[in-house]
Design a protein around this motif. Structure first.
Motif, PDB file in Angstrom:
ATOM      1  N   CYS A   1       7.292  -0.591   5.199  1.00 58.63           N
ATOM      2  CA  CYS A   1       5.809  -1.033   3.993  1.00 58.63           C
ATOM      3  C   CYS A   1       4.843  -1.535   4.458  1.00 58.63           C
ATOM      4  O   CYS A   1       4.790  -2.847   5.484  1.00 58.63           O
ATOM      5  CB  CYS A   1       6.134  -1.717   3.085  1.00 58.63           C
ATOM      6  N   ASN A   2       3.993  -0.907   4.405  1.00 55.23           N
ATOM      7  CA  ASN A   2       2.347  -1.095   4.424  1.00 55.23           C
ATOM      8  C   ASN A   2       1.687  -1.789   4.006  1.00 55.23           C
ATOM      9  O   ASN A   2       1.697  -1.868   2.255  1.00 55.23           O
ATOM     10  CB  ASN A   2       1.450  -0.146   4.914  1.00 55.23           C
TER      11      ASN A   2
ATOM     12  N   LYS B   1      10.931   4.857  -1.646  1.00 51.08           N
ATOM     13  CA  LYS B   1       9.256   5.416  -0.949  1.00 51.08           C
ATOM     14  C   LYS B   1       7.968   4.981  -1.974  1.00 51.08           C
ATOM     15  O   LYS B   1       8.125   5.473  -3.382  1.00 51.08           O
ATOM     16  CB  LYS B   1       9.670   7.416  -1.011  1.00 51.08           C
ATOM     17  N   ILE B   2       7.020   4.932  -1.695  1.00 50.92           N
ATOM     18  CA  ILE B   2       5.822   4.491  -2.248  1.00 50.92           C
ATOM     19  C   ILE B   2       4.407   5.753  -1.688  1.00 50.92           C
ATOM     20  O   ILE B   2       4.447   5.031  -0.897  1.00 50.92           O
ATOM     21  CB  ILE B   2       5.631   3.010  -2.438  1.00 50.92           C
ATOM     22  N   MET B   3       4.366   5.992  -2.069  1.00 59.69           N
ATOM     23  CA  MET B   3       2.685   7.260  -1.480  1.00 59.69           C
ATOM     24  C   MET B   3       1.585   6.529  -1.503  1.00 59.69           C
ATOM     25  O   MET B   3       1.277   5.976  -2.669  1.00 59.69           O
ATOM     26  CB  MET B   3       3.034   7.995  -1.926  1.00 59.69           C
TER      27      MET B   3
ATOM     28  N   ARG C   1       1.254  -1.368   0.444  1.00 56.37           N
ATOM     29  CA  ARG C   1       0.101  -0.321   0.109  1.00 56.37           C
ATOM     30  C   ARG C   1       1.004   1.445  -0.296  1.00 56.37           C
ATOM     31  O   ARG C   1       0.543   2.557  -0.425  1.00 56.37           O
ATOM     32  CB  ARG C   1      -0.791   0.217   1.649  1.00 56.37           C
ATOM     33  N   SER C   2       2.180   1.065   0.575  1.00 58.81           N
ATOM     34  CA  SER C   2       2.949   2.671   0.853  1.00 58.81           C
ATOM     35  C   SER C   2       4.079   1.933   1.712  1.00 58.81           C
ATOM     36  O   SER C   2       4.448   0.419   2.480  1.00 58.81           O
ATOM     37  CB  SER C   2       1.666   3.449   1.307  1.00 58.81           C
ATOM     38  N   CYS C   3       5.212   2.279   1.492  1.00 57.32           N
ATOM     39  CA  CYS C   3       6.488   2.815   2.105  1.00 57.32           C
ATOM     40  C   CYS C   3       7.162   3.910   1.991  1.00 57.32           C
ATOM     41  O   CYS C   3       7.523   4.637   1.170  1.00 57.32           O
ATOM     42  CB  CYS C   3       7.461   1.952   0.386  1.00 57.32           C
ATOM     43  N   ASP C   4       8.049   3.867   3.135  1.00 60.12           N
ATOM     44  CA  ASP C   4       8.726   5.321   3.431  1.00 60.12           C
ATOM     45  C   ASP C   4       9.868   4.990   3.441  1.00 60.12           C
ATOM     46  O   ASP C   4      10.797   5.917   3.571  1.00 60.12           O
ATOM     47  CB  ASP C   4       7.785   5.723   5.051  1.00 60.12           C
TER      48      ASP C   4
END
Length: 54
Positions: free
Chosen positions: A26-27, A52-54, A19-22
């Motif tokens: 990662c979520n 980073k994935i938003m 879903r996302s990564c900071d």
């Protein structure tokens, strides 16, 4: 997150939807199951280090 409780231990090759990564964590949702949470980014295949994935 390192001090959070574990809700599941995933075996190798279990599919997850990112879903996302900071850049560190990662979520994710576990594909086909009602389980989600955070996984160290370095433990995932298909996600670049520090990406980073938003």
């Amino acid at each position: 997150m390192a001090s959070a409780n574990s809700v599941a231990k995933l075996a190798a090759r279990v599919r997850v939807a990112v879903r996302s990564c900071d850049g560190t964590w990662c979520n994710v949702d576990v594909t086909g199951h009602d389980v989600g949470g955070f996984v160290r980014q370095s433990a995932l295949s298909g996600v670049y280090p520090n990406e980073k994935i938003m």
